[in-house]
Design an enzyme around this catalytic site. Structure first.
Site, short mmCIF file in Angstrom:
data_model
loop_
_atom_site.label_atom_id
_atom_site.label_comp_id
_atom_site.label_asym_id
_atom_site.label_seq_id
_atom_site.Cartn_x
_atom_site.Cartn_y
_atom_site.Cartn_z
N CYS A 189 0.87 -1.18 0.00
CA CYS A 189 0.00 0.00 0.00
C CYS A 189 0.91 1.23 0.00
O CYS A 189 1.94 1.25 0.67
CB CYS A 189 -0.90 -0.02 1.23
SG CYS A 189 -2.00 -1.45 1.28
N CYS A 249 2.04 2.90 3.43
CA CYS A 249 2.43 2.04 4.56
C CYS A 249 3.89 1.66 4.48
O CYS A 249 4.38 1.19 3.45
CB CYS A 249 1.55 0.79 4.57
SG CYS A 249 2.01 -0.37 5.88
N CYS A 257 2.54 1.46 11.64
CA CYS A 257 2.83 0.28 10.85
C CYS A 257 4.25 0.17 10.25
O CYS A 257 4.57 0.83 9.27
CB CYS A 257 1.81 0.36 9.71
SG CYS A 257 1.40 -1.17 8.99
N1 SAH Z 1 -3.00 -5.49 6.43
C1 SAH Z 1 -3.99 -5.15 7.39
C2 SAH Z 1 -3.47 -4.90 8.78
C3 SAH Z 1 -2.20 -4.06 8.92
S1 SAH Z 1 -2.29 -2.33 8.66
C4 SAH Z 1 -4.77 -3.94 6.91
O1 SAH Z 1 -4.37 -3.33 5.96
O2 SAH Z 1 -5.81 -3.66 7.48
C5 SAH Z 1 -3.24 -1.70 9.95
C6 SAH Z 1 -3.75 -0.31 9.67
O3 SAH Z 1 -2.70 0.67 9.68
C7 SAH Z 1 -4.42 -0.21 8.32
O4 SAH Z 1 -5.68 0.39 8.39
C8 SAH Z 1 -3.40 0.60 7.56
O5 SAH Z 1 -3.96 1.21 6.49
C9 SAH Z 1 -2.90 1.57 8.62
N2 SAH Z 1 -1.70 2.30 8.21
C10 SAH Z 1 -0.67 1.87 7.49
N3 SAH Z 1 0.21 2.87 7.24
C11 SAH Z 1 -0.29 3.97 7.83
C12 SAH Z 1 0.15 5.32 7.92
N4 SAH Z 1 1.29 5.73 7.33
N5 SAH Z 1 -0.62 6.19 8.61
C13 SAH Z 1 -1.76 5.79 9.20
N6 SAH Z 1 -2.23 4.53 9.14
C14 SAH Z 1 -1.51 3.63 8.46
#
Ligand code: SAH
Length: 371
Positions: A118, A121, A332
């Site tokens: 993503c 992330c 994350c």
């Molecule tokens: N793969 C799963 C669980 C891990 S991520 C999922 O995507 O739901 C858990 C959460 O953290 C997700 O909602 C993800 O979008 C969020 N997340 C990841 N990077 C982030 C960032 N830079 N700022 C805020 N939230 C983030």
């Protein structure tokens, strides 16, 4: 060798019971061993001093208990604690403990790294290193119980590293270990599985009878924008994920990380409200965590508040989440990046930049084809 911590309590009772019987131990010993796995955990069998010494030695030789090694513990000014755990093969994962009033939410990892990439992330930049075993997932809670001042969480969320529904067999066992009163005993309604919407995994989760909660990482209200932020959209499109949510037996939550000019415009609000109503979902609006090399910009706080108010005016339950643990990189995958465990920041930044350009390009294309 079977890892005793990978067995749900009913299986542990049977397997360890047979082992004890073969050694000529009395039957009641099984009832002494099983609680030491999760309920009143010991780091090694030698510490279960209620058992005879010879038996403890045999257990440590034949059923050594798996352990995560604490590599780094960082505490934020706001009380958030981040743990970086070293796994037996040298891989590392993290958990984050977030105290909030009487709640103590532990955010746990289900994979080392993540294959989903993503755009916002940090974990995704590592790619998938490996799936965690069930004991390594639930073990993140177990280790907290083994610290000098045990800190049992009241809530557990699968929002650390990895995509839980791409590691379903281990996650399914871990859910039982977390929830079973003979193991960690966290109420099912206090355990949340967070996913981008892996359809086969959603079908499996829907079959579980416990009231585990489901959070969908939505992040974009249209397939086009979502594809730019989350490559998984190509494999499991929003339309199909929405159909799976309508069939899901329990209420779901949408996770929506707010990104300036990407998913925070008026038309995004309208589309999001529509999806939330369709799925009967409540919406968690999350500030984008900076760092991790992302070139995406967070939505201004005032815009986030307006967005929430507008959603509520449209009859959608929406909550603004605060950023926690910013000073310790508690989003994350960030701790591992910050420690330079994998790739240098520059490389990560360049790659994320690529995603952003792709996102803008797709969006411009979308606007052009609408007009
Ligand atoms: N793969 C799963 C669980 C891990 S991520 C999922 O995507 O739901 C858990 C959460 O953290 C997700 O909602 C993800 O979008 C969020 N997340 C990841 N990077 C982030 C960032 N830079 N700022 C805020 N939230 C983030």
């Amino acid at each position: 060798m079977t890892q005793a911590l990978d067995l749900v309590p009913a299986d542990a009772e049977r397997v360890l019971g047979e082992w004890l019987a073969a050694r000529g131990e009395p039957r009641y010993r099984t009832g002494q061993l099983v609680p030491r796995l999760w309920q009143r955990p010991v780091r090694r069998w030698a510490d279960a001093t209620e058992l005879p010494k010879a038996l403890r030695e045999a257990l440590d030789a034949e059923w050594p208990l798996g352990a995560l090694t604490l590599d780094v513990r960082q505490e934020s000014a706001d009380g958030t604690v981040k743990y970086l755990w070293r796994l037996p093969d040298g891989q590392a994962v993290e958990s984050v403990l977030i105290p909030e009033g009487t709640r103590r939410t532990l955010c746990i990892s289900s994979q080392a790294g993540c294959p989903l990439r993503c755009a916002f992330c940090a974990t995704g930049t590592m790619g998938l290193l490996r799936n965690l075993e069930a004991w390594e997932i639930a073990g993140q809670v177990r280790e907290l119980l083994l610290t000098p001042e045990p800190t049992p969480p009241t809530n557990v969320v699968f929002m650390g590293m990895g995509e839980p529904l791409l590691n379903w067999p281990a996650v399914s066992t871990a859910l039982t270990l977390l929830n079973d009163p003979a193991a960690l005993g966290v109420g099912a309604r206090h355990i949340t599985v967070s996913t981008v919407g892996i359809l086969p995994g959603l079908a499996e989760l829907a079959k579980r009878r416990e009231q585990f909660r489901l959070a969908l990482s939505l992040h974009a209200p249209t397939s086009l924008t979502r594809r730019a932020l989350m490559p998984i959209e190509k494999k499991y499109p929003l339309r199909d994920v929405m159909a799976a949510l309508r069939a899901f037996p329990r209420r779901v939550t949408f996770e929506y990380v707010m990104i300036a000019e990407m998913n925070d415009r008026d038309e995004d609000l309208e589309a999001l409200a529509k999806l939330a109503k369709e799925a009967g979902a409540m919406v968690n609006l999350l500030p984008l965590h900076p760092g991790g090399g992302s070139a995406l910009q967070p939505t201004a706080a005032s815009r986030m508040r307006a967005f929430r108010a507008d959603l509520q005016a449209r009859g959608v339950e929406a909550v603004l989440r605060r950023s926690r643990g910013l000073d310790i990189d508690a989003a994350c995958g960030q701790l591992r990046i910050a420690r330079g465990d994998r790739r240098p920041r520059g490389e990560v930044a360049a790659e994320t930049h690529g995603h952003v350009h792709e996102a803008r390009r797709v969006r411009q294309h979308a606007r052009a084809s609408h007009s």
